[in-house]
Design an enzyme around this catalytic site. Structure first.
Site, mmCIF file in Angstrom:
data_model
loop_
_atom_site.group_PDB
_atom_site.id
_atom_site.type_symbol
_atom_site.label_atom_id
_atom_site.label_comp_id
_atom_site.label_asym_id
_atom_site.label_seq_id
_atom_site.Cartn_x
_atom_site.Cartn_y
_atom_site.Cartn_z
ATOM 1 N N ASP A 37 0.853 -1.183 0.000
ATOM 2 C CA ASP A 37 0.000 0.000 0.000
ATOM 3 C C ASP A 37 0.892 1.237 0.000
ATOM 4 O OD1 ASP A 37 -3.210 0.219 0.662
ATOM 5 O OD2 ASP A 37 -2.125 2.059 1.138
ATOM 6 N N ASP A 54 4.228 2.610 -4.034
ATOM 7 C CA ASP A 54 3.536 3.559 -4.911
ATOM 8 C C ASP A 54 3.390 2.862 -6.261
ATOM 9 O OD1 ASP A 54 2.754 5.523 -6.720
ATOM 10 O OD2 ASP A 54 4.082 7.059 -5.906
ATOM 11 N N VAL A 55 2.178 2.441 -6.605
ATOM 12 C CA VAL A 55 1.981 1.604 -7.791
ATOM 13 C C VAL A 55 2.220 2.343 -9.101
ATOM 14 C CG1 VAL A 55 0.424 -0.022 -6.661
ATOM 15 C CG2 VAL A 55 -0.525 2.035 -7.767
ATOM 16 N N ASN A 81 -5.381 -4.277 -7.075
ATOM 17 C CA ASN A 81 -6.541 -3.678 -6.426
ATOM 18 C C ASN A 81 -6.403 -2.174 -6.221
ATOM 19 O OD1 ASN A 81 -8.932 -3.593 -4.442
ATOM 20 N ND2 ASN A 81 -7.206 -2.941 -3.166
ATOM 21 N N TYR A 146 -13.336 8.433 -14.165
ATOM 22 C CA TYR A 146 -13.260 7.124 -13.521
ATOM 23 C C TYR A 146 -13.709 6.021 -14.480
ATOM 24 C CZ TYR A 146 -14.123 3.459 -10.002
ATOM 25 O OH TYR A 146 -14.125 2.292 -9.282
ATOM 26 N N LYS A 150 -11.572 2.737 -15.811
ATOM 27 C CA LYS A 150 -12.007 1.366 -15.528
ATOM 28 C C LYS A 150 -12.378 0.621 -16.814
ATOM 29 C CE LYS A 150 -11.296 1.262 -11.143
ATOM 30 N NZ LYS A 150 -10.228 0.389 -10.583
ATOM 31 N N THR A 183 -17.481 0.816 1.494
ATOM 32 C CA THR A 183 -16.152 1.129 2.011
ATOM 33 C C THR A 183 -16.014 2.644 2.019
ATOM 34 O OG1 THR A 183 -15.148 1.133 -0.191
ATOM 35 C CG2 THR A 183 -15.186 -0.976 0.992
ATOM 36 N N THR A 191 -20.822 11.781 -1.492
ATOM 37 C CA THR A 191 -20.560 13.120 -0.962
ATOM 38 C C THR A 191 -21.054 14.242 -1.873
ATOM 39 O OG1 THR A 191 -18.650 12.274 0.249
ATOM 40 C CG2 THR A 191 -18.770 14.652 -0.065
#
Length: 253
Positions: A37, A54-55, A81, A146, A150, A183, A191
């Site tokens: 992570d 850091d991916v 993930n 987003y 994806k 989550t 929000t």
């Protein structure tokens, strides 16, 4: 068929949420799991502290895989993930924001698969599971950026799956497409709607979304982890380039 005894796995973004649940279920089924992570804190897998990762940085992937090779000698499962979400109208989203979410959600998976493949092939093959989203299959409100990333994960996975299969590497590559999951990341999508006055508070927004699921509830992290386990195990041994949608029927209405 679901046993992962003797298998070695890496799960990115595993400090919390879906990544945490995936790491736990893979361990429960016998895998030696390495978690990573960007901000691991004090979180641990059964093998020790999470690896700082850091991916978006190729050198971080190189270091993480070198550590796994040194400690375990192989890699059988990679779960990509780590990712972020951006809930913002298209006309208000800057190019810099698009590029940032592209780096984290798409380029990181590109790098991870490229660097994982040689280590997996040395051990006779493996399986890669990439986390996409139902918003990589259909449009999401205020999620143009987003959805674009994806959707890219969805097609990148299929392209690599074909190449690896035909190249005889013995590496399967599949995607999991969760719908809304309860989550911190999933709830963050509510929000803007609350701020815009569509809902009185978070509880009202959550209830509205829950009613949108034919199965009557939000997904939890275990629902998604079960799908990942299936794709990581021999139970899915003749599946590659496949999409598993985990949304309680949310996307079929």
């Amino acid at each position: 068929m679901f046993s992962l005894d003797g298998k070695v796995a890496l799960v990115t973004g595993s400090a919390k949420g879906i990544g945490r649940a995936v790491a736990d279920v893979l361990e429960d089924h016998g895998a030696l799991v390495f978690g990573s992570d960007i901000a691991p804190g004090e979180e641990k897998t059964g093998q020790g502290p999470l690896l700082q990762h850091d991916v978006t940085r190729e050198e971080d992937w190189t270091r993480v895989f070198a550590q796994i090779a040194a400690q375990a000698g192989r890699l059988d499962i990679l779960v990509n993930n780590a990712g972020i979400i951006l809930n913002k109208p298209f006309l208000q989203t800057g190019l810099d924001e698009l590029r940032n979410i592209q780096r984290i959600n798409v380029e990181s998976i590109w790098i991870g698969m490229q660097q994982a493949a040689p280590l997996m092939a040395e051990g006779g093959g493996g399986t890669i599971v990439n986390l996409s989203s139902i918003y990589g299959q259909l449009a999401g409100p205020m999620q143009a950026a987003y959805s674009a990333t994806k959707g890219a994960v969805r097609m990148l996975t299929k392209g690599v799956a074909v190449e690896f299969a035909r190249g005889g590497l013995g590496i399967r590559v599949n995607t999991v497409h969760p719908g809304p999951v309860e989550t911190d990341l999933g709830l963050s999508g509510l929000t803007p709607a609350i701020a815009a006055g569509r809902f009185a508070d978070l509880d009202a927004a959550k209830a509205f979304v829950a009613a949108s699921f034919p199965m009557g509830r939000w997904a939890n992290t275990g629902d998604v982890a079960g799908a990942v386990l299936f794709l990581a195990s021999d139970a899915s041994r003749f599946m590659t380039g496949t999409e598993l949608t985990v949304d309680g029927g949310y996307s079929i209405l």
